[in-house]
Enzyme design. Structure first.
Site, mmCIF file in Angstrom:
data_model
loop_
_atom_site.group_PDB
_atom_site.id
_atom_site.type_symbol
_atom_site.label_atom_id
_atom_site.label_comp_id
_atom_site.label_asym_id
_atom_site.label_seq_id
_atom_site.Cartn_x
_atom_site.Cartn_y
_atom_site.Cartn_z
ATOM 1 N N CYS A 2 0.884 -1.160 0.000
ATOM 2 C CA CYS A 2 0.000 0.000 0.000
ATOM 3 C C CYS A 2 0.920 1.207 0.000
ATOM 4 C CB CYS A 2 -0.843 0.057 1.276
ATOM 5 S SG CYS A 2 -2.012 -1.312 1.435
ATOM 6 N N GLY A 28 -1.395 0.986 -4.695
ATOM 7 C CA GLY A 28 -2.692 0.493 -4.255
ATOM 8 C C GLY A 28 -3.788 1.194 -5.013
ATOM 9 N N ASN A 101 1.257 -0.141 5.711
ATOM 10 C CA ASN A 101 1.710 -0.882 4.535
ATOM 11 C C ASN A 101 2.421 -2.128 5.029
ATOM 12 O OD1 ASN A 101 4.429 -0.430 2.145
ATOM 13 N ND2 ASN A 101 2.688 -1.792 2.045
ATOM 14 N N GLY A 102 1.960 -3.273 4.560
ATOM 15 C CA GLY A 102 2.572 -4.529 4.990
ATOM 16 C C GLY A 102 1.499 -5.525 5.358
ATOM 17 N N TYR A 258 9.422 -4.825 -8.890
ATOM 18 C CA TYR A 258 8.145 -4.400 -9.478
ATOM 19 C C TYR A 258 7.414 -3.308 -8.703
ATOM 20 C CZ TYR A 258 3.070 -4.625 -10.306
ATOM 21 O OH TYR A 258 1.761 -4.294 -10.520
HETATM 22 O O1 LIG Z 1 2.575 -12.831 -14.265
HETATM 23 P P1 LIG Z 1 1.582 -11.816 -13.851
HETATM 24 O O2 LIG Z 1 0.662 -12.350 -12.797
HETATM 25 O O3 LIG Z 1 0.855 -11.231 -15.027
HETATM 26 O O4 LIG Z 1 2.345 -10.641 -13.103
HETATM 27 C C1 LIG Z 1 3.483 -10.008 -13.591
HETATM 28 C C2 LIG Z 1 3.126 -8.819 -14.444
HETATM 29 O O5 LIG Z 1 2.309 -7.885 -13.700
HETATM 30 C C3 LIG Z 1 2.986 -6.657 -13.571
HETATM 31 O O6 LIG Z 1 2.546 -5.707 -14.530
HETATM 32 P P2 LIG Z 1 1.399 -4.614 -14.254
HETATM 33 O O7 LIG Z 1 0.519 -4.550 -15.407
HETATM 34 O O8 LIG Z 1 0.744 -4.880 -12.929
HETATM 35 O O9 LIG Z 1 2.157 -3.224 -14.042
HETATM 36 P P3 LIG Z 1 3.212 -2.385 -14.873
HETATM 37 O O10 LIG Z 1 2.436 -1.563 -15.871
HETATM 38 O O11 LIG Z 1 3.868 -1.554 -13.828
HETATM 39 O O12 LIG Z 1 4.180 -3.291 -15.554
HETATM 40 C C4 LIG Z 1 4.442 -6.966 -13.816
HETATM 41 O O13 LIG Z 1 5.128 -5.836 -14.299
HETATM 42 C C5 LIG Z 1 4.364 -8.056 -14.854
HETATM 43 O O14 LIG Z 1 4.163 -7.478 -16.124
HETATM 44 N N1 LIG Z 2 -0.670 -4.158 0.769
HETATM 45 C C1 LIG Z 2 -0.701 -3.702 1.990
HETATM 46 O O1 LIG Z 2 0.233 -3.093 2.491
HETATM 47 C C2 LIG Z 2 -1.968 -4.027 2.731
HETATM 48 C C3 LIG Z 2 -2.123 -3.461 4.133
HETATM 49 C C4 LIG Z 2 -3.122 -4.271 4.927
HETATM 50 N N2 LIG Z 2 -2.602 -5.588 5.199
HETATM 51 C C5 LIG Z 2 -4.456 -4.324 4.216
HETATM 52 O O2 LIG Z 2 -4.820 -5.348 3.701
HETATM 53 O O3 LIG Z 2 -5.134 -3.338 4.150
HETATM 54 MG MG LIG Z 3 4.108 -5.291 -16.091
#
Ligand SMILES: O=P(O)(O)OC[C@H]1O[C@H](OP(=O)(O)OP(=O)(O)O)[C@H](O)[C@@H]1O
Ligand SMILES: NC(=O)CC[C@H](N)C(=O)O
Ligand SMILES: [Mg+2]
Length: 511
Positions: A2, A28, A101-102, A258
């Site tokens: 988050c 998020g 966050n976490g 990522y």
């Molecule tokens: O194997 P998957 O489950 O598909 O997950 C991995 C993919 O998801 C993310 O992209 P995303 O579209 O979330 O964001 P980005 O535009 O920052 O690359 C990441 O960059 C990969 O492309």
């Molecule tokens: N991704 C997160 O940091 C989530 C915070 C918290 N565990 C929630 O679910 O709201």
């Molecule tokens: Mg991607």
């Protein structure tokens, strides 16, 4: 993950918090919330949705005060109900709001303890509400109903560290008192401190990523250390203390792969630079072990893989081309709730440029393959666009283990690489070759930017959970509660839960 922000300023902070949330939106997309503090009173608005959809002018006008905290949520516990949007509020002691966050790994046990020993009711299934109540209980204990001081607050954070397990980067406000921020003893999730010297005095900010500071005109001071708590009173006086017994910086390596924005600096590491390094080492591996591949062009899968793909192409002296155009109005796929939505959004989001694929051997580069939602469809798109051969490279190693520290990948059965060899994964995504980064090389890529980080949480790659409290029973339980299709993930009807939203209601609008 988050996104969290806290500010103690010299002027109203509502716009700062809103602008900061916009910059942290990539952490998020499910819910957003802001609480401001005007002396003794909190003003809060939070709801499901993107930042731009959650806040209207009427809400912004009502968020008054020179201090506040804010949150964008990507749920990893409980449901995506609006009742679990953050920040959370508790009235006793003193009035506290908190954004987290976490992910706590002992929240079920703590919830029971809260109820039985500490006589505190937790109204949702959110681990963050549990965390707030642990903090509140510890502040109550350390303050002994006397006038609160910073020693008591730091003692309370030490109490939180003793009771809570898992990952937590936290911003909290104590009414009439100030802003508290702390990081778990491993510093799994990021948290940075910034300041701004205004004419009226020093203003402080804490945020998940330094990019929020850049955009808001604050300068980066440093990271909150693992286990450390910082406190800024409403007059802008800054206090800090190490509150954990044996802190050991072990940041989540997936932040660099990522989660974080490339223009952020986390734990003295430029995320962008590490992604370049990842591309470099992946190029080395291709040069070493995959020389026989005849690659005509390197194509990134936007957005996150771009720096790695660019550097990989540079290093191999290959042409780099943007072969996929991303619809800028669709958010990140990986952090969307539910597989059906994620699957649909890949095709809506990415569209190939035919001429970059026609009769070419393409090397597609992504930062990671998690569920395979993106890679499966992208390889097919490349073929449909006329590619002769489609090779695929991942800047991260195979993701084989669930994450329990704030990334929503709770179930092994959802992870493409679990129980599969590289060859089997390659066949699953339909590629002609698949090259994964090695874990050692990934660690080196980050350490090149900051050799002082000796340990990382790499649990989703190696199954070693840094907090040491994760066993097979925990993983099986998380899988049944949070795997795709599990009941808790479905949005609960928030009307059955207490609605503590306080400002800018529809009724007010009509007045
Ligand atoms: O194997 P998957 O489950 O598909 O997950 C991995 C993919 O998801 C993310 O992209 P995303 O579209 O979330 O964001 P980005 O535009 O920052 O690359 C990441 O960059 C990969 O492309
Ligand atoms: N991704 C997160 O940091 C989530 C915070 C918290 N565990 C929630 O679910 O709201
Ligand atoms: Mg991607």
């Amino acid at each position: 993950m988050c996104g969290i922000i806290g500010v103690v300023g010299k002027n109203p902070v509502n716009q700062l918090l809103y602008d900061g949330l916009l910059v942290l939106q990539h952490r998020g997309q499910d819910a957003a919330g802001i609480v401001t503090c005007d002396g003794n009173t909190f003003f809060m608005h939070k709801n499901n949705g993107l930042v731009q959809d959650v806040f209207r002018t009427r809400h912004m006008r009502s968020l008054i005060g020179n201090a506040g905290i804010a949150h964008v949520r990507y749920p990893t516990a409980g449901s995506s109900s609006a009742a679990e949007a953050q920040p959370f509020y508790v009235n006793s002691p003193f009035g506290i709001v908190l954004g987290h966050n976490g992910n706590l790994t002992n929240s079920a046990q703590l919830k029971q303890e809260m109820f039985r020993q500490d006589l505190r009711h937790i109204n949702t299934n959110s681990d963050s509400e549990v965390l707030l109540n642990v903090l509140a209980h510890e502040i109550e204990t350390s303050s002994h109903n006397a006038v609160l001081n910073t020693d008591m607050i730091f003692e309370a954070v030490a109490g939180v560290h003793k009771r809570c397990r898992g990952a937590y980067a936290v911003v909290a406000m104590i009414a009439n008192f100030g802003l508290l921020a702390f990081r778990d003893p491993y510093g799994i999730r990021p948290l940075v401190i910034g300041k701004n010297e205004s004419e009226q005095g020093t203003e402080y900010i804490v945020a998940s990523e330094s990019v929020a500071l850049d955009v808001l005109g604050f300068t980066l001071v440093r990271d909150v250390a693992p286990g450390e708590a910082i406190f800024i009173d409403l007059d802008g006086n800054f206090f800090s203390r190490q509150c954990a017994e044996s802190p050991q910086l072990s940041p989540c390596i997936f932040e660099y792969v990522y989660l974080a924005r490339p223009d952020s600096v986390i734990d003295n590491v430029s995320v962008y630079q590490t992604r370049l390094h990842m591309g470099e080492s992946l190029a080395d591996k291709i040069a070493r072990e995959w020389k026989h591949l005849k690659i005509d062009v390197v194509i990134p899968i936007p957005d996150t893989s771009r720096p790695s793909a660019l550097e990989l192409a540079n290093k191999l002296n290959l042409t780099y081309r943007e072969g996929f155009i991303k619809n800028r109005y669709i958010g990140r796929t990986f952090i969307m709730p539910g597989q059906a939505l994620r699957k649909k959004s890949v095709r809506q989001k990415l569209n190939p440029i035919g001429m970059e694929f026609k009769d070419k051997n393409v090397l597609l580069v992504d930062d990671s393959i998690v569920r395979g939602t993106t890679s499966r469809q992208i390889v097919q798109m490349a073929r449909d666009a006329g590619a002769s051969k489609v090779f695929f490279a991942s800047a991260a190693p195979p993701v084989r283990y669930p994450n329990v520290y704030g990334i929503d990948m709770p179930s092994r059965s959802e992870l493409l690489a679990t129980g599969r060899t590289d060859e089997e994964i390659c066949a699953e995504i339909g590629a002609d070759a698949l090259i994964y980064q090695d874990l050692d090389a990934l660690i080196t890529a980050v350490q090149k930017s900051n050799p002082d980080i000796k340990v990382f949480d790499c649990s989703c790659f190696d199954g070693k959970y840094i907090t040491g409290d994760i066993d097979e029973a925990y993983l099986a339980c998380a899988e049944s509660v949070r795997g795709d299709g599990a009941a808790q993930k479905r949005p609960a009807n928030s009307i059955t839960q207490l609605d503590l939203n306080l400002v800018g209601t529809e009724e007010e609008e009509l007045v």
